[in-house]
Design a protein around this motif. Structure first.
Motif, PDB file in Angstrom:
ATOM      1  N   ARG A   1       9.428  -8.952 -12.696  1.00 54.71           N
ATOM      2  CA  ARG A   1       8.573  -9.650 -13.670  1.00 54.71           C
ATOM      3  C   ARG A   1       8.934 -11.135 -13.750  1.00 54.71           C
ATOM      4  N   GLY A   2      10.226 -11.434 -13.768  1.00 58.43           N
ATOM      5  CA  GLY A   2      10.649 -12.833 -13.821  1.00 58.43           C
ATOM      6  C   GLY A   2      10.231 -13.607 -12.590  1.00 58.43           C
ATOM      7  N   TRP A   3      10.289 -12.958 -11.438  1.00 59.15           N
ATOM      8  CA  TRP A   3       9.875 -13.611 -10.197  1.00 59.15           C
ATOM      9  C   TRP A   3       8.385 -13.932 -10.239  1.00 59.15           C
ATOM     10  N   ALA A   4       7.572 -12.965 -10.681  1.00 57.15           N
ATOM     11  CA  ALA A   4       6.128 -13.197 -10.769  1.00 57.15           C
ATOM     12  C   ALA A   4       5.810 -14.340 -11.724  1.00 57.15           C
ATOM     13  N   ARG A   5       6.491 -14.362 -12.853  1.00 55.67           N
ATOM     14  CA  ARG A   5       6.255 -15.438 -13.824  1.00 55.67           C
ATOM     15  C   ARG A   5       6.627 -16.797 -13.240  1.00 55.67           C
ATOM     16  N   SER A   6       7.733 -16.851 -12.507  1.00 54.46           N
ATOM     17  CA  SER A   6       8.155 -18.132 -11.931  1.00 54.46           C
ATOM     18  C   SER A   6       7.175 -18.592 -10.860  1.00 54.46           C
ATOM     19  N   LEU A   7       6.652 -17.660 -10.061  1.00 56.34           N
ATOM     20  CA  LEU A   7       5.683 -18.029  -9.021  1.00 56.34           C
ATOM     21  C   LEU A   7       4.388 -18.537  -9.636  1.00 56.34           C
TER      22      LEU A   7
ATOM     23  N   LEU B   1      -2.421 -10.562  -9.034  1.00 58.23           N
ATOM     24  CA  LEU B   1      -1.109 -10.079  -8.611  1.00 58.23           C
ATOM     25  C   LEU B   1      -0.062 -10.293  -9.695  1.00 58.23           C
ATOM     26  N   THR B   2      -0.137 -11.414 -10.396  1.00 59.95           N
ATOM     27  CA  THR B   2       0.798 -11.652 -11.497  1.00 59.95           C
ATOM     28  C   THR B   2       0.635 -10.591 -12.572  1.00 59.95           C
ATOM     29  N   GLN B   3      -0.603 -10.303 -12.920  1.00 59.41           N
ATOM     30  CA  GLN B   3      -0.879  -9.274 -13.930  1.00 59.41           C
ATOM     31  C   GLN B   3      -0.418  -7.904 -13.463  1.00 59.41           C
ATOM     32  N   LYS B   4      -0.602  -7.626 -12.175  1.00 61.31           N
ATOM     33  CA  LYS B   4      -0.195  -6.322 -11.656  1.00 61.31           C
ATOM     34  C   LYS B   4       1.314  -6.157 -11.715  1.00 61.31           C
ATOM     35  N   VAL B   5       2.038  -7.182 -11.252  1.00 61.62           N
ATOM     36  CA  VAL B   5       3.501  -7.108 -11.310  1.00 61.62           C
ATOM     37  C   VAL B   5       3.970  -6.933 -12.743  1.00 61.62           C
ATOM     38  N   THR B   6       3.408  -7.723 -13.651  1.00 63.45           N
ATOM     39  CA  THR B   6       3.822  -7.672 -15.054  1.00 63.45           C
ATOM     40  C   THR B   6       3.551  -6.303 -15.656  1.00 63.45           C
ATOM     41  N   SER B   7       2.379  -5.747 -15.365  1.00 62.48           N
ATOM     42  CA  SER B   7       2.019  -4.438 -15.907  1.00 62.48           C
ATOM     43  C   SER B   7       2.940  -3.338 -15.377  1.00 62.48           C
ATOM     44  N   LEU B   8       3.179  -3.347 -14.060  1.00 64.83           N
ATOM     45  CA  LEU B   8       4.052  -2.329 -13.471  1.00 64.83           C
ATOM     46  C   LEU B   8       5.480  -2.459 -14.000  1.00 64.83           C
ATOM     47  N   ALA B   9       5.953  -3.690 -14.108  1.00 64.45           N
ATOM     48  CA  ALA B   9       7.311  -3.904 -14.615  1.00 64.45           C
ATOM     49  C   ALA B   9       7.411  -3.494 -16.077  1.00 64.45           C
ATOM     50  N   ASP B  10       6.406  -3.849 -16.872  1.00 63.96           N
ATOM     51  CA  ASP B  10       6.425  -3.481 -18.296  1.00 63.96           C
ATOM     52  C   ASP B  10       6.448  -1.967 -18.471  1.00 63.96           C
ATOM     53  N   ASP B  11       5.700  -1.247 -17.662  1.00 63.39           N
ATOM     54  CA  ASP B  11       5.694   0.222 -17.743  1.00 63.39           C
ATOM     55  C   ASP B  11       7.092   0.785 -17.509  1.00 63.39           C
ATOM     56  N   ARG B  12       7.791   0.219 -16.541  1.00 61.30           N
ATOM     57  CA  ARG B  12       9.145   0.697 -16.262  1.00 61.30           C
ATOM     58  C   ARG B  12      10.122   0.278 -17.355  1.00 61.30           C
ATOM     59  N   LEU B  13       9.929  -0.895 -17.918  1.00 56.75           N
ATOM     60  CA  LEU B  13      10.839  -1.376 -18.951  1.00 56.75           C
ATOM     61  C   LEU B  13      10.658  -0.627 -20.263  1.00 56.75           C
ATOM     62  N   LYS B  14       9.487  -0.048 -20.473  1.00 56.52           N
ATOM     63  CA  LYS B  14       9.293   0.797 -21.653  1.00 56.52           C
ATOM     64  C   LYS B  14      10.166   2.046 -21.555  1.00 56.52           C
ATOM     65  N   LYS B  15      10.350   2.533 -20.347  1.00 57.46           N
ATOM     66  CA  LYS B  15      11.186   3.715 -20.127  1.00 57.46           C
ATOM     67  C   LYS B  15      12.665   3.355 -20.102  1.00 57.46           C
TER      68      LYS B  15
ATOM     69  N   ALA C   1       0.827  -1.212   0.000  1.00 59.14           N
ATOM     70  CA  ALA C   1       0.000   0.000   0.000  1.00 59.14           C
ATOM     71  C   ALA C   1       0.861   1.261   0.000  1.00 59.14           C
ATOM     72  N   ALA C   2       2.020   1.177   0.639  1.00 54.55           N
ATOM     73  CA  ALA C   2       2.925   2.327   0.690  1.00 54.55           C
ATOM     74  C   ALA C   2       3.759   2.461  -0.585  1.00 54.55           C
ATOM     75  N   HIS C   3       3.814   1.387  -1.393  1.00 54.25           N
ATOM     76  CA  HIS C   3       4.602   1.386  -2.635  1.00 54.25           C
ATOM     77  C   HIS C   3       3.762   0.796  -3.765  1.00 54.25           C
ATOM     78  N   PRO C   4       2.633   1.432  -4.091  1.00 56.16           N
ATOM     79  CA  PRO C   4       1.690   0.840  -5.055  1.00 56.16           C
ATOM     80  C   PRO C   4       2.231   0.737  -6.475  1.00 56.16           C
ATOM     81  N   ASP C   5       3.268   1.489  -6.793  1.00 53.19           N
ATOM     82  CA  ASP C   5       3.803   1.469  -8.160  1.00 53.19           C
ATOM     83  C   ASP C   5       5.070   0.628  -8.282  1.00 53.19           C
TER      84      ASP C   5
END
Length: 405
Positions: free
Chosen positions: A146-152, A121-135, A63-67
Protein backbone atom coordinates in the motif's frame (compact mmCIF):
# COMPACT_ATOMS: atom_id res chain seq x y z
CA UNK A 1 -5.68 -28.67 21.68
CA UNK A 2 -7.72 -31.36 19.94
CA UNK A 3 -7.12 -31.85 16.22
CA UNK A 4 -10.73 -30.90 15.43
CA UNK A 5 -10.35 -27.54 17.21
CA UNK A 6 -7.01 -26.90 15.48
CA UNK A 7 -8.62 -27.54 12.10
CA UNK A 8 -11.39 -25.12 12.98
CA UNK A 9 -8.79 -22.37 13.46
CA UNK A 10 -7.04 -23.04 10.15
CA UNK A 11 -9.21 -20.76 7.95
CA UNK A 12 -8.35 -17.80 10.18
CA UNK A 13 -4.67 -18.68 10.13
CA UNK A 14 -4.39 -19.22 6.39
CA UNK A 15 -4.11 -15.54 5.38
CA UNK A 16 -1.23 -15.10 7.80
CA UNK A 17 0.53 -18.24 6.64
CA UNK A 18 0.05 -17.51 2.96
CA UNK A 19 1.15 -13.89 3.16
CA UNK A 20 3.99 -14.10 5.66
CA UNK A 21 7.16 -12.29 4.64
CA UNK A 22 10.11 -14.34 3.51
CA UNK A 23 13.63 -13.88 4.81
CA UNK A 24 16.28 -13.93 2.11
CA UNK A 25 19.68 -15.60 2.44
CA UNK A 26 21.14 -12.21 3.35
CA UNK A 27 18.68 -11.80 6.21
CA UNK A 28 16.41 -9.28 4.47
CA UNK A 29 12.61 -9.59 4.75
CA UNK A 30 10.43 -9.32 1.65
CA UNK A 31 7.19 -10.42 0.05
CA UNK A 32 7.71 -14.01 -1.23
CA UNK A 33 6.52 -13.00 -4.70
CA UNK A 34 9.48 -10.63 -5.06
CA UNK A 35 11.83 -13.61 -5.13
CA UNK A 36 10.08 -15.47 -7.93
CA UNK A 37 12.28 -15.91 -11.06
CA UNK A 38 9.55 -14.46 -13.30
CA UNK A 39 9.52 -11.25 -11.25
CA UNK A 40 13.30 -10.96 -11.30
CA UNK A 41 13.31 -11.52 -15.08
CA UNK A 42 10.64 -8.87 -15.62
CA UNK A 43 12.73 -6.36 -13.68
CA UNK A 44 15.72 -7.16 -15.87
CA UNK A 45 13.61 -5.81 -18.74
CA UNK A 46 12.48 -2.86 -16.64
CA UNK A 47 16.08 -1.87 -15.89
CA UNK A 48 17.07 -1.64 -19.53
CA UNK A 49 14.05 0.61 -20.19
CA UNK A 50 12.13 -2.11 -22.05
CA UNK A 51 8.95 -1.10 -20.29
CA UNK A 52 6.63 -2.79 -22.78
CA UNK A 53 8.50 -6.07 -22.37
CA UNK A 54 8.45 -5.77 -18.58
CA UNK A 55 4.77 -4.87 -18.59
CA UNK A 56 3.87 -7.95 -20.63
CA UNK A 57 5.62 -10.16 -18.08
CA UNK A 58 4.14 -8.38 -15.07
CA UNK A 59 0.66 -8.73 -16.55
CA UNK A 60 1.10 -12.51 -16.57
CA UNK A 61 2.34 -12.44 -12.98
CA UNK A 62 -0.59 -10.29 -11.85
CA UNK A 63 -3.05 -12.58 -13.63
CA UNK A 64 -1.59 -15.54 -11.73
CA UNK A 65 -1.76 -13.62 -8.41
CA UNK A 66 -4.92 -11.49 -8.69
CA UNK A 67 -5.34 -11.13 -4.92
CA UNK A 68 -1.77 -10.11 -4.16
CA UNK A 69 -1.37 -6.30 -3.95
CA UNK A 70 2.35 -6.45 -4.71
CA UNK A 71 1.57 -7.99 -8.12
CA UNK A 72 -0.59 -4.99 -9.01
CA UNK A 73 2.23 -2.76 -7.71
CA UNK A 74 4.54 -4.20 -10.35
CA UNK A 75 2.11 -3.05 -13.03
CA UNK A 76 1.69 0.38 -11.44
CA UNK A 77 5.45 0.85 -11.19
CA UNK A 78 5.99 -0.05 -14.84
CA UNK A 79 3.09 1.99 -16.23
CA UNK A 80 4.22 5.06 -14.28
CA UNK A 81 7.87 4.87 -15.33
CA UNK A 82 6.96 4.17 -18.94
CA UNK A 83 4.96 7.41 -18.92
CA UNK A 84 7.72 9.38 -17.17
CA UNK A 85 10.17 8.10 -19.79
CA UNK A 86 7.82 9.05 -22.64
CA UNK A 87 7.54 12.57 -21.27
CA UNK A 88 11.31 13.05 -20.79
CA UNK A 89 10.75 13.27 -17.03
CA UNK A 90 13.44 10.75 -16.13
CA UNK A 91 16.10 13.29 -17.04
CA UNK A 92 17.82 13.88 -13.69
CA UNK A 93 19.19 17.23 -14.91
CA UNK A 94 15.63 18.49 -14.50
CA UNK A 95 15.73 17.75 -10.73
CA UNK A 96 19.33 18.60 -9.93
CA UNK A 97 18.24 22.10 -8.85
CA UNK A 98 15.06 23.61 -7.39
CA UNK A 99 13.89 25.14 -10.67
CA UNK A 100 11.57 22.22 -11.39
CA UNK A 101 9.56 23.26 -8.33
CA UNK A 102 9.67 27.04 -8.62
CA UNK A 103 9.85 27.75 -12.35
CA UNK A 104 7.13 27.90 -14.97
CA UNK A 105 7.13 24.77 -17.10
CA UNK A 106 5.49 23.53 -20.26
CA UNK A 107 2.70 21.18 -19.24
CA UNK A 108 3.35 17.63 -20.42
CA UNK A 109 1.13 15.89 -22.94
CA UNK A 110 -0.70 13.78 -20.38
CA UNK A 111 -2.16 10.52 -21.64
CA UNK A 112 -5.69 10.16 -20.25
CA UNK A 113 -5.68 6.37 -20.54
CA UNK A 114 -2.46 6.14 -18.56
CA UNK A 115 -3.85 8.46 -15.87
CA UNK A 116 -6.93 6.23 -15.60
CA UNK A 117 -4.79 3.09 -15.44
CA UNK A 118 -2.64 4.55 -12.67
CA UNK A 119 -5.77 5.50 -10.69
CA UNK A 120 -7.24 2.03 -11.18
CA UNK A 121 -4.07 0.21 -10.14
CA UNK A 122 -3.56 2.44 -7.11
CA UNK A 123 -7.12 1.76 -5.98
CA UNK A 124 -6.69 -1.95 -6.59
CA UNK A 125 -3.50 -2.19 -4.55
CA UNK A 126 -5.03 -0.14 -1.74
CA UNK A 127 -8.21 -2.23 -1.67
CA UNK A 128 -6.36 -5.56 -1.67
CA UNK A 129 -3.93 -4.36 1.00
CA UNK A 130 -6.74 -2.95 3.16
CA UNK A 131 -8.59 -6.29 3.01
CA UNK A 132 -5.51 -8.07 4.32
CA UNK A 133 -4.83 -5.44 6.97
CA UNK A 134 -8.35 -5.85 8.34
CA UNK A 135 -7.44 -9.47 9.06
CA UNK A 136 -3.94 -8.66 10.30
CA UNK A 137 -3.00 -5.00 10.97
CA UNK A 138 0.64 -6.07 11.21
CA UNK A 139 0.85 -7.63 7.75
CA UNK A 140 4.12 -6.03 6.65
CA UNK A 141 3.78 -7.17 3.03
CA UNK A 142 0.34 -5.53 2.72
CA UNK A 143 1.57 -2.36 4.45
CA UNK A 144 4.55 -2.17 2.14
CA UNK A 145 2.43 -2.77 -0.98
CA UNK A 146 0.00 0.00 0.00
CA UNK A 147 2.81 2.42 0.85
CA UNK A 148 4.54 1.70 -2.44
CA UNK A 149 1.35 2.37 -4.42
CA UNK A 150 0.78 5.63 -2.58
CA UNK A 151 4.35 6.77 -3.23
CA UNK A 152 4.09 5.94 -6.94
CA UNK A 153 0.83 7.84 -7.28
CA UNK A 154 2.42 10.77 -5.43
CA UNK A 155 5.22 10.78 -8.00
CA UNK A 156 2.67 10.94 -10.82
CA UNK A 157 0.76 13.79 -9.21
CA UNK A 158 3.91 15.81 -8.49
CA UNK A 159 5.90 15.30 -11.69
CA UNK A 160 3.15 15.05 -14.30
CA UNK A 161 0.07 16.74 -12.83
CA UNK A 162 2.27 19.13 -10.80
CA UNK A 163 -0.32 18.88 -8.02
CA UNK A 164 2.09 19.25 -5.13
CA UNK A 165 -0.34 19.46 -2.19
CA UNK A 166 -2.25 16.24 -3.03
CA UNK A 167 1.11 14.61 -3.81
CA UNK A 168 2.41 15.63 -0.38
CA UNK A 169 -0.60 14.05 1.34
CA UNK A 170 -0.01 10.79 -0.48
CA UNK A 171 3.71 10.95 0.26
CA UNK A 172 2.97 11.35 3.98
CA UNK A 173 0.65 8.34 3.89
CA UNK A 174 3.31 6.35 2.07
CA UNK A 175 5.90 7.37 4.65
CA UNK A 176 3.61 6.26 7.48
CA UNK A 177 3.06 2.84 5.89
CA UNK A 178 6.76 2.28 5.30
CA UNK A 179 7.69 3.49 8.78
CA UNK A 180 5.25 1.00 10.30
CA UNK A 181 6.77 -1.76 8.19
CA UNK A 182 10.21 -1.02 9.63
CA UNK A 183 8.83 -0.65 13.15
CA UNK A 184 7.38 -4.15 12.82
CA UNK A 185 10.35 -5.65 10.99
CA UNK A 186 13.63 -3.69 10.77
CA UNK A 187 14.89 -6.25 8.22
CA UNK A 188 12.34 -5.07 5.62
CA UNK A 189 14.98 -2.90 3.93
CA UNK A 190 12.94 -2.01 0.82
CA UNK A 191 10.80 0.23 3.03
CA UNK A 192 13.82 2.49 3.56
CA UNK A 193 13.61 3.83 0.01
CA UNK A 194 10.44 5.88 0.52
CA UNK A 195 11.62 6.94 3.96
CA UNK A 196 15.02 7.94 2.61
CA UNK A 197 13.58 10.05 -0.18
CA UNK A 198 11.13 11.73 2.19
CA UNK A 199 13.80 12.36 4.83
CA UNK A 200 16.12 13.97 2.30
CA UNK A 201 13.44 16.11 0.63
CA UNK A 202 12.06 17.46 3.91
CA UNK A 203 15.58 17.97 5.23
CA UNK A 204 16.39 20.02 2.12
CA UNK A 205 13.55 22.50 2.58
CA UNK A 206 14.41 26.15 3.24
CA UNK A 207 14.38 26.98 6.97
CA UNK A 208 11.00 28.77 6.90
CA UNK A 209 9.30 25.80 5.22
CA UNK A 210 11.11 23.39 7.52
CA UNK A 211 9.72 25.20 10.56
CA UNK A 212 6.19 25.05 9.18
CA UNK A 213 6.63 21.37 8.36
CA UNK A 214 7.97 20.74 11.86
CA UNK A 215 4.91 22.33 13.44
CA UNK A 216 2.83 19.89 11.39
CA UNK A 217 4.95 17.02 12.67
CA UNK A 218 6.83 16.54 9.39
CA UNK A 219 10.54 16.23 9.98
CA UNK A 220 13.46 15.18 7.87
CA UNK A 221 17.20 14.91 7.72
CA UNK A 222 19.33 14.92 4.59
CA UNK A 223 21.97 12.77 6.29
CA UNK A 224 19.39 10.20 7.49
CA UNK A 225 17.83 10.15 4.04
CA UNK A 226 21.14 9.42 2.33
CA UNK A 227 21.90 6.69 4.89
CA UNK A 228 18.52 5.01 4.30
CA UNK A 229 19.01 5.14 0.54
CA UNK A 230 22.49 3.65 0.79
CA UNK A 231 21.09 0.78 2.86
CA UNK A 232 18.17 0.20 0.49
CA UNK A 233 20.49 0.43 -2.50
CA UNK A 234 22.84 -2.16 -1.06
CA UNK A 235 20.30 -4.58 0.42
CA UNK A 236 16.86 -3.85 -1.07
CA UNK A 237 15.19 -6.76 -2.83
CA UNK A 238 13.12 -4.79 -5.35
CA UNK A 239 14.16 -1.20 -4.65
CA UNK A 240 17.94 -1.54 -4.88
CA UNK A 241 18.26 0.07 -8.30
CA UNK A 242 15.73 2.83 -7.63
CA UNK A 243 17.31 3.61 -4.26
CA UNK A 244 20.77 3.85 -5.80
CA UNK A 245 19.43 6.11 -8.55
CA UNK A 246 17.78 8.42 -5.99
CA UNK A 247 20.96 8.38 -3.92
CA UNK A 248 23.04 9.47 -6.92
CA UNK A 249 20.58 12.27 -7.71
CA UNK A 250 20.73 13.62 -4.15
CA UNK A 251 24.52 13.31 -4.06
CA UNK A 252 24.54 15.34 -7.27
CA UNK A 253 22.45 18.03 -5.59
CA UNK A 254 24.98 18.03 -2.74
CA UNK A 255 27.83 18.44 -5.27
CA UNK A 256 29.29 15.11 -4.13
CA UNK A 257 29.99 14.20 -7.73
CA UNK A 258 32.67 11.59 -7.11
CA UNK A 259 30.41 9.54 -4.84
CA UNK A 260 27.52 9.89 -7.27
CA UNK A 261 29.71 8.74 -10.17
CA UNK A 262 30.72 5.66 -8.19
CA UNK A 263 27.06 4.76 -7.63
CA UNK A 264 26.01 5.32 -11.24
CA UNK A 265 29.07 3.60 -12.73
CA UNK A 266 28.14 0.48 -10.77
CA UNK A 267 24.61 0.57 -12.20
CA UNK A 268 25.97 1.21 -15.69
CA UNK A 269 28.22 -1.83 -15.41
CA UNK A 270 25.35 -3.99 -14.16
CA UNK A 271 22.94 -2.74 -16.84
CA UNK A 272 25.08 -1.62 -19.82
CA UNK A 273 22.01 -1.51 -22.09
CA UNK A 274 20.24 1.05 -19.91
CA UNK A 275 20.53 4.35 -21.78
CA UNK A 276 19.85 6.47 -18.70
CA UNK A 277 22.63 5.00 -16.56
CA UNK A 278 25.24 5.78 -19.21
CA UNK A 279 23.73 9.23 -19.67
CA UNK A 280 23.90 9.95 -15.96
CA UNK A 281 27.58 9.01 -15.73
CA UNK A 282 28.25 11.54 -18.51
CA UNK A 283 26.08 14.16 -16.76
CA UNK A 284 27.95 13.72 -13.49
CA UNK A 285 31.30 13.86 -15.23
CA UNK A 286 30.25 17.20 -16.75
CA UNK A 287 29.01 18.54 -13.43
CA UNK A 288 32.25 17.52 -11.76
CA UNK A 289 34.09 19.83 -14.15
CA UNK A 290 35.70 17.25 -16.43
CA UNK A 291 34.35 18.90 -19.56
CA UNK A 292 36.44 17.15 -22.19
CA UNK A 293 35.91 13.74 -20.62
CA UNK A 294 32.17 14.42 -20.50
CA UNK A 295 32.15 15.39 -24.19
CA UNK A 296 33.78 12.07 -25.03
CA UNK A 297 31.26 10.20 -22.87
CA UNK A 298 28.27 11.87 -24.54
CA UNK A 299 29.63 11.20 -28.02
CA UNK A 300 30.36 7.57 -27.15
CA UNK A 301 26.77 7.22 -25.86
CA UNK A 302 25.35 8.71 -29.07
CA UNK A 303 27.50 6.34 -31.13
CA UNK A 304 26.35 3.30 -29.10
CA UNK A 305 22.75 4.37 -29.65
CA UNK A 306 23.31 3.99 -33.40
CA UNK A 307 23.93 0.26 -32.97
CA UNK A 308 20.66 -1.51 -33.86
CA UNK A 309 19.01 -2.98 -30.78
CA UNK A 310 21.80 -2.14 -28.33
CA UNK A 311 19.58 0.14 -26.27
CA UNK A 312 15.97 -1.10 -26.17
CA UNK A 313 14.84 2.50 -25.75
CA UNK A 314 16.62 5.83 -26.17
CA UNK A 315 15.89 9.52 -25.83
CA UNK A 316 18.76 10.96 -27.81
CA UNK A 317 17.68 14.52 -27.03
CA UNK A 318 18.98 14.03 -23.50
CA UNK A 319 22.42 13.01 -24.75
CA UNK A 320 22.55 15.83 -27.31
CA UNK A 321 21.49 18.32 -24.63
CA UNK A 322 24.16 17.09 -22.23
CA UNK A 323 26.76 17.29 -25.00
CA UNK A 324 25.65 20.85 -25.77
CA UNK A 325 26.04 21.84 -22.13
CA UNK A 326 29.53 20.31 -22.00
CA UNK A 327 30.57 22.07 -25.21
CA UNK A 328 29.16 25.32 -23.84
CA UNK A 329 31.30 24.88 -20.75
CA UNK A 330 34.33 24.54 -23.04
CA UNK A 331 33.30 27.76 -24.88
CA UNK A 332 32.64 25.87 -28.10
CA UNK A 333 29.54 27.95 -28.73
CA UNK A 334 28.96 26.86 -32.32
CA UNK A 335 29.28 23.19 -31.39
CA UNK A 336 26.90 23.77 -28.49
CA UNK A 337 24.35 25.56 -30.70
CA UNK A 338 24.38 22.68 -33.16
CA UNK A 339 23.98 20.11 -30.39
CA UNK A 340 21.09 22.04 -28.81
CA UNK A 341 19.43 22.19 -32.24
CA UNK A 342 19.84 18.45 -32.74
CA UNK A 343 18.34 17.80 -29.31
CA UNK A 344 15.31 19.94 -30.15
CA UNK A 345 14.44 18.04 -33.33
CA UNK A 346 14.63 14.51 -31.92
CA UNK A 347 11.25 12.76 -32.33
CA UNK A 348 11.11 11.86 -28.63
CA UNK A 349 11.92 15.38 -27.41
CA UNK A 350 9.27 16.81 -25.07
CA UNK A 351 7.94 20.36 -25.32
CA UNK A 352 9.88 21.27 -22.17
CA UNK A 353 13.19 20.01 -23.59
CA UNK A 354 12.55 21.60 -26.99
CA UNK A 355 11.93 25.00 -25.39
CA UNK A 356 15.05 24.71 -23.27
CA UNK A 357 17.16 23.73 -26.30
CA UNK A 358 15.83 26.44 -28.62
CA UNK A 359 16.45 29.12 -25.98
CA UNK A 360 19.98 27.90 -25.32
CA UNK A 361 20.76 27.68 -29.04
CA UNK A 362 19.68 31.31 -29.35
CA UNK A 363 21.99 32.25 -26.50
CA UNK A 364 24.91 30.54 -28.24
CA UNK A 365 24.30 32.43 -31.48
CA UNK A 366 24.13 35.69 -29.52
CA UNK A 367 27.54 34.91 -28.02
CA UNK A 368 28.78 34.26 -31.56
CA UNK A 369 27.35 37.65 -32.60
CA UNK A 370 25.03 35.95 -35.10
CA UNK A 371 21.97 37.93 -34.14
CA UNK A 372 19.51 36.82 -36.83
CA UNK A 373 20.03 33.15 -36.01
CA UNK A 374 19.65 33.91 -32.32
CA UNK A 375 16.38 35.76 -32.92
CA UNK A 376 15.05 32.89 -35.02
CA UNK A 377 15.53 30.46 -32.11
CA UNK A 378 13.91 32.86 -29.65
CA UNK A 379 10.90 33.18 -31.95
CA UNK A 380 10.54 29.38 -32.00
CA UNK A 381 10.39 29.40 -28.20
CA UNK A 382 7.62 32.02 -28.21
CA UNK A 383 5.66 30.19 -30.88
CA UNK A 384 5.77 26.86 -29.06
CA UNK A 385 4.80 28.02 -25.55
CA UNK A 386 4.42 31.72 -24.81
CA UNK A 387 3.72 31.09 -21.12
CA UNK A 388 6.88 29.18 -20.20
CA UNK A 389 9.91 30.47 -18.31
CA UNK A 390 11.92 29.93 -21.51
CA UNK A 391 9.51 32.27 -23.31
CA UNK A 392 10.09 34.93 -20.65
CA UNK A 393 13.82 34.72 -21.31
CA UNK A 394 13.29 34.69 -25.07
CA UNK A 395 11.32 37.96 -24.89
CA UNK A 396 14.11 39.49 -22.84
CA UNK A 397 16.78 38.46 -25.35
CA UNK A 398 14.76 39.65 -28.33
CA UNK A 399 14.94 43.12 -26.79
CA UNK A 400 18.58 42.84 -25.75
CA UNK A 401 21.06 40.15 -26.87
CA UNK A 402 22.21 37.50 -24.41
CA UNK A 403 25.69 38.36 -23.14
CA UNK A 404 26.39 35.44 -20.83
CA UNK A 405 25.33 37.24 -17.67
Amino acid sequence: MKLSRLLAFLPALLPVVLYASTTTSSGTSTDPLNLQPAVRQAYQQFYILDYDGALAQFEKIEAAHPDDPIAADYLLDTVLFRELWRLDLLDTTFYAHDGFLTGKHTLPDVDAATRAQIDMLTQKVTSLADDRLKKDPNDTDALYARGWARSLNAVYMALINRSFIPALRLALEARADNQKVLDLDPRYVDAKMVLGVHQYVVGSLPLAFKIVAGVAGIRGSKEKGLTDLRDAGAHGVITGVESSTALALFLRREAQYGDAITVMTSLKQEYPRDFLFSLEVANLTKDQGDGQQAIEAYRALIDRAKRPGYFPSVHLELAWYGLAEALRGQRDYLGAANAYSLAAVQPTSSAEVKGRCELNAGEMFDLLDRRREAEAHYQVVLASNAGSSQADSARKYLKSPFTGN
